[in-house]
Scaffold this motif. Sequence first.
Motif, mmCIF file in Angstrom:
data_model
loop_
_atom_site.group_PDB
_atom_site.id
_atom_site.type_symbol
_atom_site.label_atom_id
_atom_site.label_comp_id
_atom_site.label_asym_id
_atom_site.label_seq_id
_atom_site.Cartn_x
_atom_site.Cartn_y
_atom_site.Cartn_z
ATOM 1 N N ARG A 1 18.557 -27.059 -28.422
ATOM 2 C CA ARG A 1 18.630 -25.681 -28.528
ATOM 3 C C ARG A 1 17.675 -24.681 -29.368
ATOM 4 O O ARG A 1 17.269 -23.702 -28.884
ATOM 5 C CB ARG A 1 20.288 -25.233 -28.632
ATOM 6 N N HIS A 2 17.254 -25.385 -30.444
ATOM 7 C CA HIS A 2 16.710 -24.399 -31.485
ATOM 8 C C HIS A 2 15.097 -25.235 -31.524
ATOM 9 O O HIS A 2 14.217 -24.441 -32.191
ATOM 10 C CB HIS A 2 17.123 -24.365 -32.929
ATOM 11 N N GLY A 3 14.928 -26.202 -31.257
ATOM 12 C CA GLY A 3 13.535 -26.961 -31.499
ATOM 13 C C GLY A 3 13.254 -27.183 -32.973
ATOM 14 O O GLY A 3 13.487 -26.106 -33.710
ATOM 15 N N VAL A 4 12.596 -28.215 -33.250
ATOM 16 C CA VAL A 4 12.316 -28.346 -34.695
ATOM 17 C C VAL A 4 11.017 -29.173 -34.780
ATOM 18 O O VAL A 4 11.042 -30.087 -34.218
ATOM 19 C CB VAL A 4 13.311 -28.995 -35.874
ATOM 20 N N GLY A 5 9.932 -28.618 -35.606
ATOM 21 C CA GLY A 5 8.901 -29.548 -35.669
ATOM 22 C C GLY A 5 8.185 -29.490 -34.421
ATOM 23 O O GLY A 5 7.957 -28.252 -33.755
ATOM 24 N N ALA A 6 7.808 -30.428 -33.751
ATOM 25 C CA ALA A 6 7.003 -30.336 -32.463
ATOM 26 C C ALA A 6 7.847 -30.384 -31.312
ATOM 27 O O ALA A 6 7.260 -30.022 -30.058
ATOM 28 C CB ALA A 6 6.190 -31.752 -32.351
ATOM 29 N N MET A 7 9.053 -30.413 -31.407
ATOM 30 C CA MET A 7 10.062 -30.261 -30.105
ATOM 31 C C MET A 7 10.089 -28.871 -29.725
ATOM 32 O O MET A 7 10.508 -28.062 -30.581
ATOM 33 C CB MET A 7 11.393 -30.984 -30.327
ATOM 34 N N PRO A 8 9.835 -28.452 -28.733
ATOM 35 C CA PRO A 8 10.362 -27.012 -28.319
ATOM 36 C C PRO A 8 11.630 -26.970 -27.968
ATOM 37 O O PRO A 8 12.334 -27.761 -27.705
ATOM 38 C CB PRO A 8 9.451 -27.128 -26.866
ATOM 39 N N GLU A 9 12.047 -25.670 -27.966
ATOM 40 C CA GLU A 9 13.486 -25.384 -27.763
ATOM 41 C C GLU A 9 13.770 -25.134 -26.439
ATOM 42 O O GLU A 9 12.747 -24.908 -25.415
ATOM 43 C CB GLU A 9 13.998 -24.045 -28.535
ATOM 44 N N PHE A 10 14.992 -25.574 -25.928
ATOM 45 C CA PHE A 10 15.211 -25.547 -24.302
ATOM 46 C C PHE A 10 16.728 -24.607 -24.674
ATOM 47 O O PHE A 10 17.676 -25.031 -24.996
ATOM 48 C CB PHE A 10 15.397 -26.596 -23.943
ATOM 49 N N ASP A 11 16.279 -23.253 -23.933
ATOM 50 C CA ASP A 11 17.414 -22.416 -23.972
ATOM 51 C C ASP A 11 18.321 -22.681 -22.287
ATOM 52 O O ASP A 11 18.048 -23.653 -21.782
ATOM 53 C CB ASP A 11 17.265 -20.953 -24.187
ATOM 54 N N GLU A 12 19.521 -22.179 -22.582
ATOM 55 C CA GLU A 12 20.410 -22.281 -21.322
ATOM 56 C C GLU A 12 19.989 -22.068 -20.055
ATOM 57 O O GLU A 12 20.531 -22.774 -18.836
ATOM 58 C CB GLU A 12 21.725 -21.664 -21.627
#
Length: 106
Positions: free
Chosen positions: A74-85
Motif C-alpha cells: 500500500r505504501h511502497g518503500v525503497g524501490a517498490m512502488p505503492e499499489f492503491d486499492e
Amino acid sequence: MKLLKSSLVLPAVVLAVTACNKPPITTDLPQTEAVQQGQVLYMEYCQKCHPDGEAGLGPSVYYVPDFAKRFQVRHGVGAMPEFDETEVSDEELDKIIAYLRALGRE
C-alpha cells in the motif's frame, strides 16, 4: 522527515531479519479458491520483481508478517512502488497473501 525515517524502520528490520531465510517451496499447494486466484494475481503483479517469492529486483517476500506485506504494497518503500486499492483491491491482496502463505507452509 522524521515520519519518513520512522516509517522505513519496520520494513527495514523485517527485511533484515528475513533476508537469510529460505522457505520450503512446495508444489503441493492447497487447492482453495483463494490460493488459486492468489497465484494468478501474484504472477500478474509480483512475479516480475519477486520471482518465485525470492529476491529479484525486490527482496524475498517469504517470512514477512502479513501486516508488513500489506504496508509495503500500500505504501511502497525503497524501490517498490505503492499499489492503491484501485490497482490491487483489498480482496486481491488477501488472495495474494493466502498464496504466499501456502507457498511458505511447512
